[in-house]
Design an enzyme around this catalytic site. Structure first.
Site, PDB file in Angstrom:
ATOM      1  CE  LYS A 184      44.207 -16.742   0.181  1.00 56.76           C
ATOM      2  NZ  LYS A 184      44.193 -17.250  -1.210  1.00 56.76           N
ATOM      3  CB  SER A 229      47.505 -18.938  -0.777  1.00 57.67           C
ATOM      4  OG  SER A 229      46.449 -18.461  -1.600  1.00 57.67           O
ATOM      5  CB  SER A 234      44.950 -20.560  -3.647  1.00 55.35           C
ATOM      6  OG  SER A 234      46.303 -20.433  -4.005  1.00 55.35           O
TER       7      SER A 234
END
Length: 485
Positions: free
Chosen positions: A82, A157, A181
């Site tokens: 990420k 996210s 997330s």
């Protein structure tokens, strides 16, 4: 792991590490123009690292395999990260335009540990702006599309990560989770994601990092296509912290006390749970009861109806040292002058803002109002949250697992979250409760979109949810390659 154990031709292995990396690089080049999950690659560096792996395997003694596997359990395995995490030489913007030129000079703690275990990073994946929205779109990299339906969101996210894994563009991935997330993107993209017990895996080296009470809610964890990869990933990512868990304990599924809750009780802020999600959860219950010979207890936990309010209050509360939560408007300014949400909204309307609409309106505006209102009303909600935590720990005990929806709906269409911005409460509540949760895929809906379920256990009982995830993968098929259903 298949890629980790079948590399290198020097000792009779059928596939070289370079061939594996080339296959994943080619897959990214084929798929990523459509999905935009991988936002910056390091393919050349990855191939060079793969050559070094092949050289190591070719030159090593014939009896060194076992020792090498123990020391480097992810040797040659492609990994993606990420973008909010620092990966040396890669951007680390978290979708914030003011950080467009920030390049990581070192690795985040978990990234370093995976690299030390032999994993080879392919690059970094997209996230929502400042990791605070459940659609992965920002003004730096644009929008990421769901590989099962390009008109659908990937979640946030860690949405780019879920997308890349689902599309078979990576083997394992690094995500973080403060309100779901990891689990929402894993659910929307039909892969596995695990939010560990709070405080086990280090969060160091990501932006933005948590402050105040939020340090107790933010969790870094593994994401992958196959359930069996969660535990070895968790061992490596946790490092010495893994001693707090019980991963070496043998789990007898028949002795687990299963509980099931179909929905949150009817919150006015959250959508009703889709019929197909409820039907699949019912199938899971029926399978467990018929195959394991157990009784799944249905429960109705009244306080879950206030999940969003509890999460919001606890996110905004002061820690034991009296430190207040950092305002989202300050983060948008990247530690410079804070953003004025109303002025930023006016700029957005005329196309002059460097921020996304979700960051300005539902996040910055709402968060600012909530913090100002919090001083009085939040004390009651924080107290309710602590009471819920005690209730959940009593219910689950050392041998309980709760089945609970991952989200009220399957992957929504782009921009739809703006209409129901609080649906993430189904995952967020477990962050403030500090409990380990595994998101487990359960095949596809009638529309060809992933279904799934959350598996929740008491603190430090991650081994229970991981074991149930492995069992359900065999029973219901787990990850399905997009386009192959």
């Amino acid at each position: 792991m298949t890629e980790g154990t079948e590399m290198g031709k020097g000792q009779g292995f059928p596939v070289s590490c370079v061939e594996v990396l080339e296959a994943y690089i080619e897959r990214n080049r084929e798929v990523n123009p459509l999905t935009n999950g991988l936002v910056r690659d390091r393919f050349e560096e990855a191939l060079e690292e793969a050559r070094q792996v092949d050289k190591l395997l070719a030159e090593g003694p014939a009896d060194a395999d076992a020792a090498l596997e123990e020391r480097l359990p992810f040797l040659g395995v492609p990994v993606t990260v990420k973008e909010a995490f620092a990966l040396q030489g890669m951007p680390n913007t978290s979708g914030l335009v003011s950080r467009r030129n920030v390049i990581a000079a070192s690795d985040a703690a978990v990234v370093s540990r995976l690299k030390q275990a032999g994993a080879i990073p392919l690059g970094v994946t997209n996230c929502s702006e400042l990791c605070m929205w459940y659609e992965s779109s920002n003004r730096v990299y644009g929008r990421t599309n769901n590989p099962y339906d390009l008109q659908r969101i990937v979640g946030g996210s860690s949405g780019g990560e879920g997308c890349v894994l689902a599309a078979a563009c990576s083997v394992i991935g690094v995500g973080s989770d403060i309100g779901g997330s990891i689990r929402m993107p894993a659910f929307f993209n039909g892969v596995f994601g695990h939010k560990p017990t709070t405080g086990v895996v280090p969060n160091d080296g990501q932006f933005p990092n948590a402050q105040g009470m939020r340090t107790s809610f933010l969790c870094t964890g593994p994401m992958c296509r196959y359930a069996e990869d969660l535990e070895p990933m968790l061992r490596v990512m946790a490092g010495p912290g893994v001693a707090k868990l019980k991963l070496d304990e043998k789990v007898s599924l028949e002795k687990i006390k299963f509980h099931c809750m179909d929905h949150d009780g009817g919150s006015i802020f959250v959508s009703p749970v889709d019929k197909e999600i409820l039907q699949m959860q019912k199938k899971v219950v029926e399978h467990l009861e018929s195959e394991l010979g157990i009784q799944v207890q249905r429960v109705a936990i009244h306080k879950m109806k206030y999940s969003f309010q509890i999460w919001s209050a606890m996110m905004s509360s002061k820690d034991s040292d009296g430190q207040e939560a950092q305002l989202f408007t300050d983060l948008l300014g990247d530690h410079g002058k804070p953003v004025w949400p109303l002025w930023e909204l006016i700029k957005w309307l005329v196309g002059m803002s460097s921020h996304t609409f979700p960051a300005i309106a539902p996040l910055a505006l709402l968060h600012e109002k909530l913090v100002k209102l919090n001083s009085g009303g939040n004390a009651k909600l924080v107290s309710m949250g602590k009471s819920l935590q005690a209730e959940m720990e009593t219910l689950l005990g050392p041998d309980g697992v709760l089945l609970y929806p991952s989200h009220p709906t399957v992957a929504p269409k782009h921009h739809s979250p703006l209409c129901m911005p609080f649906n993430f409460a189904y995952t967020a509540i477990f962050n403030v409760l500090g409990l380990p949760v595994t998101q487990c895929p359960l095949g596809l809906s009638s529309e060809g979109l992933p279904l799934g379920i959350q598996l929740v256990a008491g603190a430090y009982n991650d081994h229970l949810t991981l074991a149930v995830a492995r069992y359900l993968e065999k029973a219901f098929g787990g990850w399905v390659l997009p386009g192959k259903a």
